[in-house]
Design a protein around this motif. Structure first.
Motif, PDB file in Angstrom:
ATOM      1  N   ILE A 145       0.863  -1.175   0.000  1.00 10.03           N
ATOM      2  CA  ILE A 145       0.000   0.000   0.000  1.00 10.03           C
ATOM      3  C   ILE A 145       0.894   1.217   0.000  1.00 10.03           C
ATOM      4  CG2 ILE A 145      -1.801   1.278   1.197  1.00 10.03           C
ATOM      5  CD1 ILE A 145      -2.395  -1.370   2.673  1.00 10.03           C
ATOM      6  N   ILE A 146       0.954   1.863  -1.114  1.00  6.73           N
ATOM      7  CA  ILE A 146       1.876   2.999  -1.184  1.00  6.73           C
ATOM      8  C   ILE A 146       1.484   3.927  -2.318  1.00  6.73           C
ATOM      9  CG2 ILE A 146       3.488   1.822  -2.726  1.00  6.73           C
ATOM     10  CD1 ILE A 146       5.264   3.582  -0.249  1.00  6.73           C
ATOM     11  N   ASP A 147       1.525   5.191  -2.066  1.00  8.72           N
ATOM     12  CA  ASP A 147       1.196   6.159  -3.106  1.00  8.72           C
ATOM     13  C   ASP A 147       2.435   6.615  -3.853  1.00  8.72           C
ATOM     14  OD1 ASP A 147      -1.494   6.162  -2.685  1.00  8.72           O
ATOM     15  OD2 ASP A 147      -1.385   7.673  -1.095  1.00  8.72           O
ATOM     16  N   GLN A 148       3.481   6.888  -3.119  1.00  8.35           N
ATOM     17  CA  GLN A 148       4.682   7.471  -3.709  1.00  8.35           C
ATOM     18  C   GLN A 148       5.643   6.355  -4.098  1.00  8.35           C
ATOM     19  OE1 GLN A 148       3.952  10.537  -3.723  1.00  8.35           O
ATOM     20  NE2 GLN A 148       2.436  10.578  -2.072  1.00  8.35           N
ATOM     21  N   MET A 175       9.386   7.268  -4.810  1.00 12.75           N
ATOM     22  CA  MET A 175      10.114   7.669  -3.616  1.00 12.75           C
ATOM     23  C   MET A 175      10.389   6.482  -2.712  1.00 12.75           C
ATOM     24  SD  MET A 175       9.359  11.298  -2.085  1.00 12.75           S
ATOM     25  CE  MET A 175       9.371  12.774  -3.075  1.00 12.75           C
ATOM     26  N   MET A 194      13.327   4.839  -3.973  1.00 10.80           N
ATOM     27  CA  MET A 194      14.526   5.620  -3.640  1.00 10.80           C
ATOM     28  C   MET A 194      14.949   5.370  -2.206  1.00 10.80           C
ATOM     29  SD  MET A 194      15.509   7.457  -6.222  1.00 10.80           S
ATOM     30  CE  MET A 194      15.012   8.494  -7.604  1.00 10.80           C
ATOM     31  N   MET A 195      13.966   5.323  -1.327  1.00  7.80           N
ATOM     32  CA  MET A 195      14.302   5.101   0.083  1.00  7.80           C
ATOM     33  C   MET A 195      14.959   3.751   0.268  1.00  7.80           C
ATOM     34  SD  MET A 195      10.954   6.510   2.097  1.00  7.80           S
ATOM     35  CE  MET A 195      10.014   7.801   1.285  1.00  7.80           C
ATOM     36  N   TYR A 199      17.758  -5.989   6.935  1.00  7.98           N
ATOM     37  CA  TYR A 199      17.394  -4.924   6.009  1.00  7.98           C
ATOM     38  C   TYR A 199      16.141  -5.281   5.217  1.00  7.98           C
ATOM     39  CZ  TYR A 199      20.884  -1.264   6.425  1.00  7.98           C
ATOM     40  OH  TYR A 199      21.606  -0.188   6.870  1.00  7.98           O
ATOM     41  N   TYR A 212      13.035  -4.925   7.521  1.00  8.18           N
ATOM     42  CA  TYR A 212      12.602  -3.588   7.906  1.00  8.18           C
ATOM     43  C   TYR A 212      12.271  -2.690   6.719  1.00  8.18           C
ATOM     44  CZ  TYR A 212      13.596  -4.533  12.774  1.00  8.18           C
ATOM     45  OH  TYR A 212      13.559  -5.047  14.036  1.00  8.18           O
ATOM     46  N   LEU A 213      13.059  -2.795   5.672  1.00  6.12           N
ATOM     47  CA  LEU A 213      12.780  -1.914   4.530  1.00  6.12           C
ATOM     48  C   LEU A 213      11.442  -2.240   3.882  1.00  6.12           C
ATOM     49  CD1 LEU A 213      16.314  -1.482   2.923  1.00  6.12           C
ATOM     50  CD2 LEU A 213      15.003   0.161   4.284  1.00  6.12           C
ATOM     51  N   LYS A 222       8.824  -2.794   5.309  1.00  9.46           N
ATOM     52  CA  LYS A 222       7.764  -2.088   6.035  1.00  9.46           C
ATOM     53  C   LYS A 222       7.357  -0.784   5.359  1.00  9.46           C
ATOM     54  CE  LYS A 222       8.406  -3.458  10.859  1.00  9.46           C
ATOM     55  NZ  LYS A 222       8.701  -2.830  12.165  1.00  9.46           N
ATOM     56  N   ILE A 223       8.326  -0.191   4.678  1.00 11.27           N
ATOM     57  CA  ILE A 223       8.021   1.071   3.993  1.00 11.27           C
ATOM     58  C   ILE A 223       6.859   0.892   3.023  1.00 11.27           C
ATOM     59  CG2 ILE A 223       8.925   2.726   2.292  1.00 11.27           C
ATOM     60  CD1 ILE A 223      11.667   2.363   3.621  1.00 11.27           C
ATOM     61  N   LEU A 224       6.776  -0.304   2.485  1.00 14.17           N
ATOM     62  CA  LEU A 224       5.779  -0.550   1.435  1.00 14.17           C
ATOM     63  C   LEU A 224       4.440  -1.047   1.958  1.00 14.17           C
ATOM     64  CD1 LEU A 224       8.227  -2.327  -1.005  1.00 14.17           C
ATOM     65  CD2 LEU A 224       7.381   0.022  -1.201  1.00 14.17           C
ATOM     66  N   LEU A 225       4.400  -1.280   3.228  1.00 12.84           N
ATOM     67  CA  LEU A 225       3.171  -1.911   3.746  1.00 12.84           C
ATOM     68  C   LEU A 225       2.175  -0.897   4.297  1.00 12.84           C
ATOM     69  CD1 LEU A 225       4.847  -4.978   5.480  1.00 12.84           C
ATOM     70  CD2 LEU A 225       3.900  -4.783   3.174  1.00 12.84           C
TER      71      LEU A 225
END
Lengths: 194, 194, 194, 194
Positions: free
Chosen positions: A148-151, A154, A157-158, A185, A188-189, A191-194
């Motif tokens: 679930i992600i809009d950007q 980005m 990139m993160m 890594y 945890y990374l 998680k940015i996408l969840l």
DNA sequence: AATGAATGAGCCTTCATTCAT
DNA sequence: TATGAATGAAGGCTCATTCAT
């Protein structure tokens, strides 16, 4: 390809490997043709038999590693896996390369400072292709409702930025082993996408 | 401090600012003493009146920016905010600096390639102090139950790494404005800690 | 012009003179920056303080001599003399320079092999100006009925070519003195125009 | 001469021709062994089978052309013609070569800059022989009362110098055709001797 | 305090030459 | 015979650094 050509190709690769080493040790700007040659017990003059100048050598160096990485990722992308799984594996692959190829990899922050026009374009192109795979994984994940992600850009990139930075501080003698690090890594990374 | 000294100090700062500019434009390795002096309409010889050599100049440059950043973060840390809020603001501050001081900031991946022994130690020290604030925020968050994370150091590395990478691709003429970018990064990077 | 600038200008001229010497001795292609500097007890690096690269130095060298020659010829042209007299004197002036400035003068047969685009144009321009004075003398002579010639340009080429060649064989220790030589050349070459 | 030797001799000539071409294009100093070999689809290493070093190759090159020219002139000299006619024809032959063999011919102003002691002597000898034919024609003309001239050597120098200079400016696409040019030069240069 | 000038070390690049195959 | 490969010396250029003024 004739025997001769094979030999020459092999030599070229050896040089690129040597160059990668030197670049990893000293950085792009500090890597001298002399160093690169010395590593192979050659003289710098000989390098010009294989590469027309330093820039080309550096460029090919960068390209080689990026291509290898691409291959691994492409393969991965085609596997029948959930987007999450794919992303985690992709992160691990990326970290693998970042750690192995310290400095030679993605990490030339500013190619403009190293390459000339002609090659910069190609560098950016290659990079975009590479990053594109991550984008595709994200797209897939979003399409399937896994992410679930809009950007999206980005987020990519993160993820890549965080992974690239590993190259700065990671040491094989440090607290974490490579596999352990990759695991953490990836976890945890994601998680940015969840 | 006498008037003399004040004047000298002011000049020193001017030089550092000029150096930052040049470094931002050309990178550490490509920034020449000539460039730095030219920016101030001085001659390179004069720089040696204020700094004993190029390395010192670059070092002070790096230090100045890191110190400014530290100050802003310290202040922030002391405010009465939730850990989440603090972390988000800290990320924004960090991005602010990264974007403004493209290249001069944290981002010397490998100080060993630029600084000599003596300064490297100090660079790492400063950096650790800087990163330490992020660590403290994380600790606070964990203590208060706001963050759930085992690998605190790594989480910090991910956050800073992701933020640092912005410097590579961000352009003020790009798709996102600075504020917007900061908002998004703060939001998504926080997820790592949750 | 300030004292400083005067000094610098003087130094520049000294360098050009030194370069002329070296060129005369070794030719354009064999003249190294090292040689040129050594002549003045400088190091080659210093030359780059005054000239941005070797080509510029060589170009200025060529230009200086051509300019000096031009001046002498212009002056001569304005004198109140018969065309014959003017031409004879012009030939003498030209020989004077050819002999004195062996090699540095007009005689770069193929500037393309020495200069890059940008300077070639200027070289040819200057040369044309120079040769133009001879053309004007010939025109004058024809107008006044002193010379009878259809192929004016070619006649000029013959005269200058013959004179330029002197540089190849003339030696101050040879059979003829400079003045004697000039006299003879002036006398015989004039015949082409009669 | 065995078949082997014949083959080798033929190859040598091919190389010389190729070298002449390259020299004509780039000048003596800019002609690299690589260029010369490339013209023949050989590699530079092979050249050393036929010539012991670059200088020898260049020397032979120069010699070959001079010899060809000599032959034509010798033949001409033996014909039953007036001295005037002979001189005019000789000038035309000389121009022919100058134009055809741009640069490789007589025109190495300063052989010292290209050849080493040993060869310089031979170069000058050959040249003197070549020029000697012009001298003999002049002598003949003076003896027969066709030419009136005291400074015979100088007159010869003027004629050859004027002709050599053609090489500098002549272009087949220019205003004059080769034949026309030769006619004009022969006509006007003769005047020097009258 | 500042500058003009000079230096020297280091680097990239070219090229004639050599040599094993 | 011919080639691919390697070498080493030389040359151009950059740049941090020094120093007298």
């Amino acid at each position: 390809m004739s025997l001769r050509e094979k030999k020459a190709a092999k030599k070229k690769e050896e040089i690129l490997r040597s160059a990668s080493l030197v670049i990893a040790r000293n950085g792009y700007k500090n890597a001298t043709m002399e160093d690169i040659a010395a590593e192979l017990l050659m003289t710098k003059g000989s390098l010009y038999y294989y590469f027309k100048n330093k820039e080309e050598l550096l460029y090919k160096c960068h390209e080689l590693i990026l291509s290898c990485a691409m291959e691994r990722l492409e393969e991965l992308f085609l596997e029948n896996l959930s987007a999450r799984e794919k992303m985690q594996r992709a992160i691990k692959v990326h970290l693998d390369i970042v750690i192995q190829e310290k400095e030679v990899f993605n990490l030339i922050g500013k190619p403009e400072q190293i390459f000339s026009e002609e090659n910069i374009v190609k560098v950016f192109q290659k990079r975009d292709e590479y990053a594109g795979i991550f984008d595709r994984i994200i797209d897939e994940g979003v399409a399937r409702g896994e992410f679930i992600i809009d950007q999206k850009k980005m987020a990519r990139m993160m993820i890549l930025g965080a992974a690239n930075w590993v190259q700065v501080w990671y040491s094989s003698e440090g607290q974490y082993g490579k596999d352990e690090l990759e695991e953490i890594y990836a976890k945890y990374l994601l998680k940015i996408l969840l």
